[in-house]
Motif scaffolding. Structure first.
Motif, mmCIF file in Angstrom:
data_model
loop_
_atom_site.group_PDB
_atom_site.id
_atom_site.type_symbol
_atom_site.label_atom_id
_atom_site.label_comp_id
_atom_site.label_asym_id
_atom_site.label_seq_id
_atom_site.Cartn_x
_atom_site.Cartn_y
_atom_site.Cartn_z
ATOM 1 N N TYR A 237 0.829 -1.200 0.000
ATOM 2 C CA TYR A 237 0.000 0.000 0.000
ATOM 3 C C TYR A 237 0.868 1.257 0.000
ATOM 4 O O TYR A 237 1.641 1.492 0.930
ATOM 5 C CB TYR A 237 -0.940 0.011 1.212
ATOM 6 C CG TYR A 237 -1.842 -1.186 1.218
ATOM 7 C CD1 TYR A 237 -2.947 -1.249 0.370
ATOM 8 C CD2 TYR A 237 -1.567 -2.279 2.040
ATOM 9 C CE1 TYR A 237 -3.760 -2.369 0.352
ATOM 10 C CE2 TYR A 237 -2.383 -3.400 2.021
ATOM 11 C CZ TYR A 237 -3.476 -3.433 1.175
ATOM 12 O OH TYR A 237 -4.269 -4.540 1.156
ATOM 13 N N TYR A 238 0.698 2.043 -1.029
ATOM 14 C CA TYR A 238 1.472 3.275 -1.186
ATOM 15 C C TYR A 238 1.322 4.192 0.030
ATOM 16 O O TYR A 238 2.296 4.778 0.501
ATOM 17 C CB TYR A 238 1.027 3.990 -2.466
ATOM 18 C CG TYR A 238 1.722 5.289 -2.698
ATOM 19 C CD1 TYR A 238 3.035 5.318 -3.168
ATOM 20 C CD2 TYR A 238 1.081 6.497 -2.442
ATOM 21 C CE1 TYR A 238 3.687 6.520 -3.380
ATOM 22 C CE2 TYR A 238 1.722 7.699 -2.653
ATOM 23 C CZ TYR A 238 3.027 7.703 -3.118
ATOM 24 O OH TYR A 238 3.665 8.884 -3.317
ATOM 25 N N GLN A 239 0.095 4.305 0.557
ATOM 26 C CA GLN A 239 -0.145 5.178 1.707
ATOM 27 C C GLN A 239 0.669 4.717 2.914
ATOM 28 O O GLN A 239 1.160 5.533 3.693
ATOM 29 C CB GLN A 239 -1.637 5.205 2.078
ATOM 30 C CG GLN A 239 -2.524 5.793 1.023
ATOM 31 C CD GLN A 239 -2.962 4.770 -0.031
ATOM 32 O OE1 GLN A 239 -2.493 3.634 -0.078
ATOM 33 N NE2 GLN A 239 -3.858 5.192 -0.910
ATOM 34 N N SER A 240 0.813 3.425 3.071
ATOM 35 C CA SER A 240 1.593 2.878 4.176
ATOM 36 C C SER A 240 3.074 3.231 4.015
ATOM 37 O O SER A 240 3.753 3.579 4.975
ATOM 38 C CB SER A 240 1.417 1.355 4.236
ATOM 39 O OG SER A 240 2.232 0.802 5.237
ATOM 40 N N ILE A 241 3.555 3.141 2.797
ATOM 41 C CA ILE A 241 4.955 3.483 2.515
ATOM 42 C C ILE A 241 5.192 4.961 2.815
ATOM 43 O O ILE A 241 6.169 5.325 3.474
ATOM 44 C CB ILE A 241 5.306 3.143 1.053
ATOM 45 C CG1 ILE A 241 5.257 1.626 0.843
ATOM 46 C CG2 ILE A 241 6.672 3.709 0.675
ATOM 47 C CD1 ILE A 241 5.273 1.198 -0.610
ATOM 48 N N GLU A 242 4.291 5.815 2.344
ATOM 49 C CA GLU A 242 4.419 7.252 2.587
ATOM 50 C C GLU A 242 4.418 7.568 4.081
ATOM 51 O O GLU A 242 5.226 8.371 4.553
ATOM 52 C CB GLU A 242 3.265 8.002 1.906
ATOM 53 C CG GLU A 242 3.396 8.070 0.411
ATOM 54 C CD GLU A 242 4.484 9.022 -0.019
ATOM 55 O OE1 GLU A 242 4.484 10.189 0.395
ATOM 56 O OE2 GLU A 242 5.369 8.571 -0.764
ATOM 57 N N ILE B 299 2.227 -14.531 -3.812
ATOM 58 C CA ILE B 299 2.286 -13.870 -5.115
ATOM 59 C C ILE B 299 2.347 -12.351 -4.948
ATOM 60 O O ILE B 299 3.218 -11.693 -5.507
ATOM 61 C CB ILE B 299 1.086 -14.283 -5.991
ATOM 62 C CG1 ILE B 299 1.215 -15.762 -6.380
ATOM 63 C CG2 ILE B 299 0.981 -13.394 -7.230
ATOM 64 C CD1 ILE B 299 -0.023 -16.339 -7.007
ATOM 65 N N ASN B 300 1.429 -11.799 -4.166
ATOM 66 C CA ASN B 300 1.362 -10.345 -4.025
ATOM 67 C C ASN B 300 2.627 -9.751 -3.425
ATOM 68 O O ASN B 300 3.160 -8.775 -3.929
ATOM 69 C CB ASN B 300 0.156 -9.932 -3.175
ATOM 70 C CG ASN B 300 -1.149 -10.146 -3.885
ATOM 71 O OD1 ASN B 300 -1.187 -10.255 -5.103
ATOM 72 N ND2 ASN B 300 -2.219 -10.225 -3.136
ATOM 73 N N ILE B 301 3.088 -10.331 -2.351
ATOM 74 C CA ILE B 301 4.235 -9.739 -1.660
ATOM 75 C C ILE B 301 5.542 -10.080 -2.356
ATOM 76 O O ILE B 301 6.368 -9.206 -2.600
ATOM 77 C CB ILE B 301 4.258 -10.161 -0.178
ATOM 78 C CG1 ILE B 301 3.034 -9.556 0.515
ATOM 79 C CG2 ILE B 301 5.551 -9.722 0.495
ATOM 80 C CD1 ILE B 301 2.783 -10.076 1.896
ATOM 81 N N ASN B 302 5.747 -11.335 -2.707
ATOM 82 C CA ASN B 302 7.033 -11.700 -3.300
ATOM 83 C C ASN B 302 7.169 -11.221 -4.741
ATOM 84 O O ASN B 302 8.259 -10.857 -5.161
ATOM 85 C CB ASN B 302 7.269 -13.202 -3.188
ATOM 86 C CG ASN B 302 7.407 -13.623 -1.737
ATOM 87 O OD1 ASN B 302 7.893 -12.865 -0.914
ATOM 88 N ND2 ASN B 302 6.967 -14.813 -1.414
ATOM 89 N N LEU B 303 6.086 -11.205 -5.494
ATOM 90 C CA LEU B 303 6.145 -10.657 -6.844
ATOM 91 C C LEU B 303 6.277 -9.142 -6.771
ATOM 92 O O LEU B 303 7.035 -8.535 -7.518
ATOM 93 C CB LEU B 303 4.905 -11.051 -7.654
ATOM 94 C CG LEU B 303 4.863 -10.584 -9.098
ATOM 95 C CD1 LEU B 303 6.066 -11.122 -9.864
ATOM 96 C CD2 LEU B 303 3.577 -11.034 -9.767
#
Length: 133
Positions: free
Chosen positions: A57-62, A102-106
């Protein structure tokens, strides 16, 4: 000590490899900031800074980057140790396990781009991606 007073951000610092990196950097004198999805998995003995991050999640990264910047004007190293691992037979995997793998490792492949982003936002001198596949 090799990393005396170096500021190190470790994303995924609550897992097996991530915890090992955190312990090594702290042992060598680094000031650490651990980012993780599950803060409860960070050992009680950890004495550095910590914050929530979910690389999906981009918001989490920000939000995580903002937290780090409140603590450090700049950092010396950004370490990516993110990943999702399920240690059981393929038949025993749930749909949730498969989706997360898939979601996290890819997404980790795309995360290299995020690392350059972290590096620039945090004024980091070096960036490393140290995960297992």
């Amino acid at each position: 000590m090799i990393f005396e007073n170096k500021k190190v951000v470790i994303i995924g610092g609550n897992g097996g490899l991530g915890q090992a990196y955190v312990e090594m950097f702290q042992k060598e004198g680094a000031i650490t900031y651990v980012g993780a999805r599950n803060l409860d998995k960070i050992p009680a003995s950890y004495t550095g800074f910590k914050g929530y991050i979910d690389i999906n999640y981009y918001q989490s990264i920000e939000a995580f980057v903002s937290e780090v910047k409140r603590q450090f004007e700049s950092v010396d190293y950004v370490i990516n140790a993110t990943g999702y691992d399920v240690r059981k037979s393929l038949d025993a995997h749930t749909e949730y396990d498969i989706e997360n793998c898939i979601n996290i490792n890819l997404f980790k492949l795309l995360c290299y781009g995020w690392l350059f982003y972290y590096k620039s936002l945090l004024n980091a001198k070096k960036m490393l991606s140290l995960q297992k596949y």
